[in-house]
Write a protein that holds these residues in place. Structure first.
Motif, mmCIF file in Angstrom:
data_model
loop_
_atom_site.group_PDB
_atom_site.id
_atom_site.type_symbol
_atom_site.label_atom_id
_atom_site.label_comp_id
_atom_site.label_asym_id
_atom_site.label_seq_id
_atom_site.Cartn_x
_atom_site.Cartn_y
_atom_site.Cartn_z
ATOM 1 N N LEU A 198 0.969 -1.361 -0.003
ATOM 2 C CA LEU A 198 0.253 0.045 0.060
ATOM 3 C C LEU A 198 0.684 1.028 -0.137
ATOM 4 C CD1 LEU A 198 -2.927 -1.338 2.636
ATOM 5 C CD2 LEU A 198 -2.471 -1.451 0.289
ATOM 6 N N GLY A 199 2.653 1.082 0.273
ATOM 7 C CA GLY A 199 3.157 2.553 0.343
ATOM 8 C C GLY A 199 2.840 3.247 1.206
ATOM 9 N N ASP A 200 2.125 2.668 2.755
ATOM 10 C CA ASP A 200 2.342 3.512 3.586
ATOM 11 C C ASP A 200 3.224 3.156 5.269
ATOM 12 O OD1 ASP A 200 -0.247 4.597 2.428
ATOM 13 O OD2 ASP A 200 -1.696 2.905 3.916
ATOM 14 N N VAL A 201 3.549 2.303 4.507
ATOM 15 C CA VAL A 201 4.812 1.657 5.750
ATOM 16 C C VAL A 201 5.853 1.780 5.032
ATOM 17 C CG1 VAL A 201 5.469 0.152 7.713
ATOM 18 C CG2 VAL A 201 2.977 1.165 6.640
ATOM 19 N N SER A 202 6.919 2.832 5.210
ATOM 20 C CA SER A 202 7.746 2.765 4.688
ATOM 21 C C SER A 202 9.228 1.748 5.210
ATOM 22 C CB SER A 202 8.883 3.810 3.720
ATOM 23 O OG SER A 202 7.835 4.650 3.354
ATOM 24 N N GLN A 203 10.155 1.467 4.462
ATOM 25 C CA GLN A 203 11.726 0.660 5.902
ATOM 26 C C GLN A 203 11.872 1.690 6.620
ATOM 27 O OE1 GLN A 203 12.981 -2.636 3.550
ATOM 28 N NE2 GLN A 203 11.973 -2.893 2.245
ATOM 29 N N TYR A 204 12.608 1.793 7.311
ATOM 30 C CA TYR A 204 12.973 2.649 7.662
ATOM 31 C C TYR A 204 14.318 1.644 8.410
ATOM 32 C CZ TYR A 204 15.156 6.203 11.340
ATOM 33 O OH TYR A 204 16.346 6.598 11.389
ATOM 34 N N SER A 205 15.549 2.110 7.714
ATOM 35 C CA SER A 205 17.241 2.102 7.510
ATOM 36 C C SER A 205 17.889 2.135 8.988
ATOM 37 C CB SER A 205 17.984 1.818 6.989
ATOM 38 O OG SER A 205 17.385 0.972 6.189
ATOM 39 N N VAL A 206 18.386 1.372 9.922
ATOM 40 C CA VAL A 206 19.406 1.978 11.193
ATOM 41 C C VAL A 206 20.277 1.147 10.993
ATOM 42 C CG1 VAL A 206 19.578 2.342 13.393
ATOM 43 C CG2 VAL A 206 16.839 2.170 12.393
ATOM 44 N N THR A 207 21.803 2.268 10.930
ATOM 45 C CA THR A 207 22.633 1.721 11.289
ATOM 46 C C THR A 207 23.186 0.770 12.740
ATOM 47 O OG1 THR A 207 23.848 3.010 12.081
ATOM 48 C CG2 THR A 207 23.817 3.412 10.120
ATOM 49 N N ASN A 208 24.403 0.180 12.549
ATOM 50 C CA ASN A 208 24.758 -0.700 14.032
ATOM 51 C C ASN A 208 24.513 0.705 14.847
ATOM 52 O OD1 ASN A 208 24.407 -3.059 12.728
ATOM 53 N ND2 ASN A 208 26.574 -3.360 12.230
ATOM 54 N N ASN A 209 25.256 1.588 14.423
ATOM 55 C CA ASN A 209 25.643 2.666 15.353
ATOM 56 C C ASN A 209 23.837 3.550 16.013
ATOM 57 O OD1 ASN A 209 27.967 2.292 15.901
ATOM 58 N ND2 ASN A 209 28.406 3.323 13.976
ATOM 59 N N GLY A 210 23.179 3.537 15.250
ATOM 60 C CA GLY A 210 21.672 4.281 15.318
ATOM 61 C C GLY A 210 21.273 4.827 13.820
#
Length: 572
Positions: A228-240
Motif C-alpha cells: 500500500l505504500g503507507d509503511v516505508s522501511q526505515y534503515s538503521v545502522t549498527n550505531n543508530g
C-alpha cells in the motif's frame, strides 16, 4: 518432463485467495489490504497501552546455511546411519578425540511424546560451536523447524516432475526473494512482513507510533516491502539512526541539544543546518519534489526518536563492563562484549563485535527504548552473510582430526549473538524501569535462509571441501511464546538417493515438507492478524495443511503433507 502448467486443485476459499493475486501483480490483494486497513484503523481506539507491545525479528542467513550440520541426528536417531555413511568429510562424529569438537545433544519433547514418531526421532545434536544454543533449547527458549523451503504446492520426489515448482530453484537471489515474499509463483511485489505492516500499522501504531513499523538493520530488503505504500522501511545502522554528514557526531557542531532539532548553534554549522531544514520543510506542488522532501523530513524525525530510544537504553549500565577510562558500558553492549569474549576495557571495544551482534545490539536498544518510539507492533529485519560454503566449510577425517572452516566461524558468531540477545531480553523483563511493561514473550526471533546445502560434499579433503546449493533447510525460532525444546516439521531421512531428495540427483537436495507460508503464518497471527485476514497476507497458504493445529504423521508423504506439525507459537 515436468509440466509447469499443471492445474492446482483448491477449494472455493483457496480460489478466492489465489484470485486476489492474479492479473498484473497482486492487484486484488492491494484492494483487499486497503479495505482491511480501513477496518483496522477504525479499531485503533480499542487498542490501549504499550503493554500490548510485540516485536517480530527476521534474521536472514544470506548465502544458505548448511542446515544439515547445524541440526544433525544424534546416535539414537533413525537418520544417523545415513548421516555417517553419506556426509563424507563434512560428517561430524558424535565423539571426537579429546571431546572438544563434539556436537551437543538435544531432545525434542514434542517428538518424544508423539506415538507416531519413529523410535529415537527425538534425538538430535547441534553443531559443536553452538553450546549456548543447546542451553537455550533445553531451557525452552528456542525451537527448530526442519526441512522448510519455498513451495508452490505440496511436493515430493514422486510428484516433482508433475507439479509447479518455484522458479529458479537453487538460485541465491531468487530463493532469497521467494523466502521473503512467501509467494513463490508470482513476480515479486511485496514481502510478507510488509503486508503485515500494511494491515496492522493503523490499529497498533497510529497515532502514537513515531517511527516506521518496519525497521531494517540490513538496508532495504524484500521482506519489509509493503503493497500500500503507507509503511516505508526505515534503515538503521549498527550505531543508530543515519545522520546528515558534516555536522559532527550527533550534530554536536550544529545543535546545542541533540534531542531538540531546532536548538541551532550560533555558528556556520548551525545556520547551515537550519537553512537545509527550512528548505526541506517547504511544500511543493510537484509530487516528486514533495515526496523527496517528505522522505528527508521523516528521516530527520525518525532520527531524533531513535536517538532518544538509544539514549534511554544506554542509561542501563552493565555492572562489570568498564572501559579503560573507568566508563561503564551500557548493559546491552556489555552483555554482547562479554559473551563474545571481547575485553570491555580495550579501546573502542564495541567495534570488535561481529556484524550480527552489532545489529542485534541496535534491535535490543530499540526494544528497550520502545516507550520513546511509541509503536505497539514492531517488525525488525537483520541479516548474516557468508554462508555460501562451496569450499573451506570445515570437516573431519580420522587421520587429520577436526579441521575447522568457515562454517565453524559462522556458527560461533551465531551462537554468541543469539545467546547475548536472549540474555538481554530476559534481563529487560526484570529491569525496574525499562521492563515494567515488557515480558520475555513480547518478542519472537525467527531465521530464514536461501536454502540448505547438498548433503554430500563436493570434495574429499577435510576443511577445504564444501557443499553446494540445495533446497529444504532447518531453521530456528526464539522467544517466550515459542513452544521451545521442540523440533517442528519433518526431518529428512538423510538418504541422498532416497524418496526425500530431488529425483535425478544423488547429492541430497531435500524436497521441503513444509512451506515458508506454513512457517511464517504463525508469526502473523501472533502479531494480531485475524484468522479471516491470514489469506490476504499468505494467499498461497490454502494449498497447504493448516499450520495452526497440532498434527504429526510421518507415515508417508501424503500423511506428511496433510499434517503440518508447525504449531510452534503459543497463544494464537
Amino acid at each position: 518432463m515436468r509440466n509447469s502448467n499443471k492445474k492446482i486443485p483448491m477449494s472455493r476459499r483457496g480460489f478466492l485467495a489465489r484470485s486476489a493475486c492474479s492479473s498484473m501483480g497482486l492487484t486484488g490483494v492491494v484492494s483487499t489490504l486497503a479495505h482491511m486497513r480501513l477496518m483496522e484503523g477504525a479499531l485503533a481506539n480499542t487498542v490501549t497501552g504499550i503493554n500490548d507491545y510485540k516485536a517480530a525479528i527476521v534474521l536472514f542467513h544470506f548465502g544458505a546455511t548448511d542446515g544439515n550440520n547445524m541440526l544433525m541426528p544424534d546416535a539414537a536417531h533413525p537418520g544417523r546411519a545415513n548421516y555417517d555413511s553419506n556426509r563424507g568429510v563434512l560428517a561430524l562424529p558424535l565423539s571426537s578425540p579429546g571431546g572438544t569438537d563434539d556436537p551437543h545433544p538435544i531432545v525434542a519433547n514434542n517428538l518424544a511424546a508423539d506415538a507416531a514418531a519413529a523410535a529415537g526421532a527425538e534425538n538430535f545434536a547441534l553443531h559443536p560451536e553452538l553450546p549456548d544454543l543447546k542451553t537455550l533449547f533445553d531451557a525452552g527458549d528456542m525451537a527448530f523447524a526442519a526441512n522448510v523451503g519455498t513451495l508452490v504446492v505440496p511436493t515430493s520426489a514422486a510428484t516433482y516432475n508433475d507439479v509447479p515448482l518455484p522458479p529458479q530453484l537453487f538460485s541465491h537471489s531468487d530463493q532469497q526473494n521467494q523466502w521473503q515474499s512467501s509467494i513463490s509463483d508470482r513476480p515479486f511485489q511485496s514481502g510478507w512482513s510488509g503486508r503485515i505492516a500494511d494491515l496492522l500499522n493503523p490499529a497498533w501504531n497510529e497515532p502514537d507510533g513515531k517511527i516506521s513499523m518496519s525497521v531494517s538493520l540490513s538496508g532495504i530488503n524484500d521482506n519489509q516491502v509493503g503493497l500500500l505504500g503507507d509503511v516505508s522501511q526505515y534503515s538503521v545502522t549498527n550505531n543508530g539512526a543515519i545522520s546528515l554528514n558534516g555536522y559532527g557526531t550527533n550534530y554536536a557542531n550544529a545543535l546545542t541539544d541533540a534531542s531538540d532539532p531546532a536548538s541551532y548553534t550560533n555558528n556556520g554549522n548551525g545556520r547551515r543546518l537550519k537553512a537545509f531544514q527550512d528548505v526541506m520543510n517547504y511544500t511543493h506542488d510537484h509530487l516528486f519534489e514533495e515526496n523527496y522532501n517528505l522522505v528527508v523530513r521523516r528521516a530527520r524525525q525518525n532520527e531524533g526518536f531513535v536517538g532518544t530510544a538509544f539514549s534511554e537504553a544506554d542509561a542501563w549500565l552493565h555492572p562489570t563492563a568498564v572501559d579503560n577510562n573507568s566508563n561503564p558500558w551500557g548493559f546491552i553492549e556489555g552483555t554482547f562484549l562479554l559473551q563474545n569474549g571481547i575485553d570491555p576495557t580495550s579501546g573502542n571495544a564495541i567495534n570488535n563485535l561481529p556484524g550480527l551482534s552489532r545489529q542485534l545490539v541496535s534491535i535490543a536498544k530499540m526494544i528497550a527504548g520502545r516507550n520513546c518510539l511509541g509503536n505497539k507492533r514492531q517488525l525488525f529485519f537483520c541479516s548474516y552473510g557468508g554462508h555460501d560454503t562451496h569450499q573451506d566449510q570445515g570437516g573431519y577425517s580420522a587421520g587429520a582430526g577436526y579441521v575447522p572452516g568457515d562454517f565453524d566461524a559462522n556458527m560461533s558468531t551465531l551462537n554468541h549473538a543469539l545467546k547475548a540477545f536472549n540474555d538481554v531480553m530476559h534481563a529487560l523483563e526484570n529491569h525496574a524501569t525499562l521492563g515494567t511493561d515488557f515480558n520475555y514473550n513480547d518478542f519472537i526471533l525467527a531465521s530464514h535462509s536461501d536454502f540448505s546445502r547438498t548433503f554430500t560434499p563436493n570434495g574429499a579433503t577435510p576443511g577445504a571441501s564444501g557443499s553446494d546449493h540445495a533446497w529444504g533447510t532447518n531453521i530456528y525460532m526464539m522467544g517466550g511464546d515459542v513452544k521451545g525444546k521442540n523440533v517442528y516439521g519433518y526431518y529428512p531421512d538423510l538418504n541422498p538417493t532416497g524418496p526425500w531428495t530431488t529425483p535425478g540427483s544423488s547429492r541430497g537436495r531435500w524436497v521441503p515438507t513444509s512451506s515458508v507460508e506454513q512457517f511464517s503464518a504463525p508469526i502473523a497471527k501472533w502479531l494480531g492478524i485475524a484468522d479471516s485476514e491470514v489469506a490476504s497476507i499468505f494467499p498461497n497458504l490454502e494449498r497447504f495443511a493448516d499450520p495452526f493445529t497440532a498434527g504429526y504423521d510421518p507415515t508417508d508423504f501424503a500423511s506428511i503433507h496433510a499434517n503440518a506439525n508447525m504449531d510452534w507459537v503459543t497463544g494464537i
